[in-house]
Design an enzyme around this catalytic site. Sequence first.
Site, PDB file in Angstrom:
ATOM      1  CG  HIS A 198     -43.444  72.119   1.354  1.00 14.75           C
ATOM      2  ND1 HIS A 198     -43.588  71.610   2.626  1.00 14.75           N
ATOM      3  CD2 HIS A 198     -42.879  71.118   0.618  1.00 14.75           C
ATOM      4  CE1 HIS A 198     -43.140  70.357   2.659  1.00 14.75           C
ATOM      5  NE2 HIS A 198     -42.706  70.035   1.459  1.00 14.75           N
TER       6      HIS A 198
ATOM      7  CG  ASP B 175     -41.698  71.211  -6.908  1.00 15.51           C
ATOM      8  OD1 ASP B 175     -41.477  69.976  -6.898  1.00 15.51           O
ATOM      9  OD2 ASP B 175     -42.659  71.718  -6.285  1.00 15.51           O
TER      10      ASP B 175
ATOM     11  CB  CYS C 120     -38.747  70.305  -2.792  1.00 14.28           C
ATOM     12  SG  CYS C 120     -40.029  70.053  -4.033  1.00 14.28           S
TER      13      CYS C 120
ATOM     14  CD  GLN D 295     -38.390  70.971   0.467  1.00 18.56           C
ATOM     15  OE1 GLN D 295     -38.971  69.924   0.662  1.00 18.56           O
ATOM     16  NE2 GLN D 295     -37.078  71.049   0.316  1.00 18.56           N
TER      17      GLN D 295
ATOM     18  NE  ARG E  61     -46.961  66.520   2.370  1.00 14.46           N
ATOM     19  CZ  ARG E  61     -45.855  66.186   1.702  1.00 14.46           C
ATOM     20  NH1 ARG E  61     -45.881  65.154   0.870  1.00 14.46           N
ATOM     21  NH2 ARG E  61     -44.741  66.863   1.843  1.00 14.46           N
TER      22      ARG E  61
ATOM     23  NE  ARG F 212     -38.688  69.162   4.611  1.00 12.94           N
ATOM     24  CZ  ARG F 212     -39.782  68.587   4.089  1.00 12.94           C
ATOM     25  NH1 ARG F 212     -39.775  68.189   2.839  1.00 12.94           N
ATOM     26  NH2 ARG F 212     -40.895  68.453   4.786  1.00 12.94           N
TER      27      ARG F 212
END
Length: 308
Positions: free
Chosen positions: A131, A226, A266, A134, A104, A294
């Site tokens: 992402h 988001d 998310c 996700q 990340r 996830r």
Amino acid sequence: MKRDFLSLADLSAEKVWGLLNLAISLKKERQEKGSNRPLLAGRTLAMVFQKPSLRTRVSFQLAMMHLGGQALYLSPAEIKLGERESIPDVARVLSRYVDAIMARVYAHDDLLTLAKWAAVPVINGLSDYNHPCQGLADLLTIYEKLGRLQGVKLAYVGDGNNVLHSLIFGASKVGMHLVAATPAGYEPRPDVVKQARIFAQGTGALIEVIRDPHKAVRGADVIYTDTWTSMGQEAEAEERRRIFPPYQVNAKLVAEAKPEVGVMHCLPAHRGEEITDEVADGPHSWLFDQAENRLHAQKAILVDLFEG
Ligand code: CP
Ligand code: NVA
């Protein structure tokens, strides 16, 4: 040649469907038998973080554990990617120890450098660009809830950010109708939209970017939002708080979509900003099924990278 998992744009539509079906079977196996087969016995994953995480960190660690492998958490304070040591050096050292790296990062270019220099597969655990883990989990959630992806209308309301970029690529691969409503200056990257529209020609997907959140949610099967301020953009938070309120996903906006619309985020959520408590905790919320997925989606990504 080693394979990486850096963007849904890199996957064929067949691969996306293959991963979704694998995720569904691994989820079912664990639910019915209480455990997964040790498909990754003896395998190791290094998890490199430049930013905080709850879902990505915990779900990757547990995915490895459930499949018989091990994961190492390397916090932002430990590796200091590109600060204490150059990224090519980190990539080459980790490649001598582990079978795969999940990272990340702030700058997507740093992830590309890591992938270039690593001898083992690199998985994108979120960058400023996208992402994909996700995005895959989100497709899984929508597919489970609605029983289809083709033709599903998803209205994304808010910031044209990393999460939206992966949703756009994901939607374009499976034939969804994605409408993003963003304020001026906060649209998704034009190159992402352009590339996704090329993928869409083969799948019947439709990708639209508009201004009006009310228009976006009309007839929507799914509303997605988001945070208004992503990690790394903290200096802009105050300005964004002034611009984004018309894009809040609240009960009034939800009522303008299909009666059975699902709401996705998310997470982490900034309740009272991009989403209200009433919606996040209400009957339309898919938030926690989405977070759970996830784990299942990433098991599929890992098994595919190691075994595929
Ligand atoms: N959605 C997501 O990636 O959450 P974390 O930042 O907690 O990993
Ligand atoms: N867009 C958010 C997603 C967090 C999972 C961020 O980058 O901070």
